[in-house]
Design an enzyme around this catalytic site. Sequence first.
Site, mmCIF file in Angstrom:
data_model
loop_
_atom_site.group_PDB
_atom_site.id
_atom_site.type_symbol
_atom_site.label_atom_id
_atom_site.label_comp_id
_atom_site.label_asym_id
_atom_site.label_seq_id
_atom_site.Cartn_x
_atom_site.Cartn_y
_atom_site.Cartn_z
ATOM 1 N N GLY A 115 -29.499 -38.462 -70.480
ATOM 2 C CA GLY A 115 -28.461 -38.329 -69.469
ATOM 3 C C GLY A 115 -28.514 -38.992 -68.310
ATOM 4 O O GLY A 115 -28.050 -39.098 -67.225
ATOM 5 N N ASN A 139 -23.672 -39.210 -75.566
ATOM 6 C CA ASN A 139 -22.586 -37.891 -75.255
ATOM 7 C C ASN A 139 -22.533 -38.203 -73.704
ATOM 8 O O ASN A 139 -21.342 -38.419 -73.410
ATOM 9 C CB ASN A 139 -23.276 -36.566 -75.431
ATOM 10 C CG ASN A 139 -22.406 -35.616 -75.062
ATOM 11 O OD1 ASN A 139 -21.101 -35.543 -75.752
ATOM 12 N ND2 ASN A 139 -22.737 -34.613 -74.424
ATOM 13 N N THR A 140 -23.490 -38.000 -72.817
ATOM 14 C CA THR A 140 -23.248 -37.935 -71.612
ATOM 15 C C THR A 140 -22.343 -39.260 -70.738
ATOM 16 O O THR A 140 -21.671 -39.256 -70.126
ATOM 17 C CB THR A 140 -24.727 -37.981 -70.728
ATOM 18 O OG1 THR A 140 -25.286 -36.809 -71.160
ATOM 19 C CG2 THR A 140 -24.251 -37.631 -69.130
ATOM 20 N N LYS A 149 -29.650 -33.425 -86.942
ATOM 21 C CA LYS A 149 -30.267 -34.121 -85.813
ATOM 22 C C LYS A 149 -31.455 -33.208 -85.372
ATOM 23 O O LYS A 149 -31.153 -32.109 -84.652
ATOM 24 C CB LYS A 149 -29.564 -34.625 -84.940
ATOM 25 C CG LYS A 149 -30.303 -35.337 -83.799
ATOM 26 C CD LYS A 149 -29.541 -35.594 -82.475
ATOM 27 C CE LYS A 149 -30.287 -36.090 -81.448
ATOM 28 N NZ LYS A 149 -29.616 -36.014 -80.067
ATOM 29 N N ALA A 152 -30.130 -41.426 -76.386
ATOM 30 C CA ALA A 152 -30.372 -40.986 -74.940
ATOM 31 C C ALA A 152 -30.612 -42.375 -74.148
ATOM 32 O O ALA A 152 -31.199 -43.195 -74.361
ATOM 33 C CB ALA A 152 -31.693 -40.282 -74.742
ATOM 34 N N GLY A 153 -30.157 -42.330 -72.895
ATOM 35 C CA GLY A 153 -30.368 -43.169 -71.940
ATOM 36 C C GLY A 153 -29.238 -44.091 -71.702
ATOM 37 O O GLY A 153 -29.304 -44.876 -70.657
#
Length: 271
Positions: free
Chosen positions: A174, A222-223, A113, A200-201
């Site tokens: 995040g 992830n976050t 990635k 993301a987001g």
Amino acid sequence: MSTVVNLKNPSNVDDKLFIAGVSYRSRLLVGTGKYKDFAESKAAIEASGAEIVTVAIRRSNIGQHPDEPNLLDIITPDKYTILPNTAGCYTAADAVRTCRLARELLDGHDLVKLEVLGDEKTLFPDITATLEAAEILVKDGFKVMVYTNDDPIIAKRLEEMGCVAVMPLAAPIGSGLGIRNPYNIRMILETASVPILVDAGVGTASDAAIAMELGCDGVLMNTAIAAAKDPVLMASAMKKGVEAGREAYRAGRIPRKLYANASSPIDGTFF
């Protein structure tokens, strides 16, 4: 270059995700950072049902530090597809170097990635550097899944360069803001012939469902899981959100209408 199949047909019964010629049942990809310990990370990944797990090479030990705990002890390559990422790289040269290190550590593994960041505050991608790194890595034999902004032109260019998947952000990394610009995501999807995954987001399960309802091939996060009050429970929720969103996309939603339309219409009935 490996053949890439993108399942855009909602009626396809054998509804698997194909990336670089490999099929996956799960359309949820997860990370390994920000957990309190390896045990929590392992439990959350298992609860997510993910088969592809991304690892930040610059921040995680996958063998480069023999005397420290090895992340691969909990996400074994025989069970998961390890997706090395270039998180924390701010130049094309650093990103390329990191991918080559990952390939060396993982015995020739070539699926990566790519992300090249342009700003420490927003963590938005540096598109110029991303294009430069992608071109080098593709020529070097890597199968590149690339993090980018939600620009349809850039997404298409990355596909044409040979990237095996394009991963536009839904919102800043995040941030948990969800899908901020669904219209651009839809435009990217209209012309794509490689998998498009929101990266993301995402903040909660409904965000993941919305991404899938738009027609995205998958979601990487992830976050949203690791920073939740209960990461393991959130991982389970995200799994269900992705599955529900994909099923809704395949089913085909009803058109939006300004006025009501009765579930039991009276047209043609007798009084």
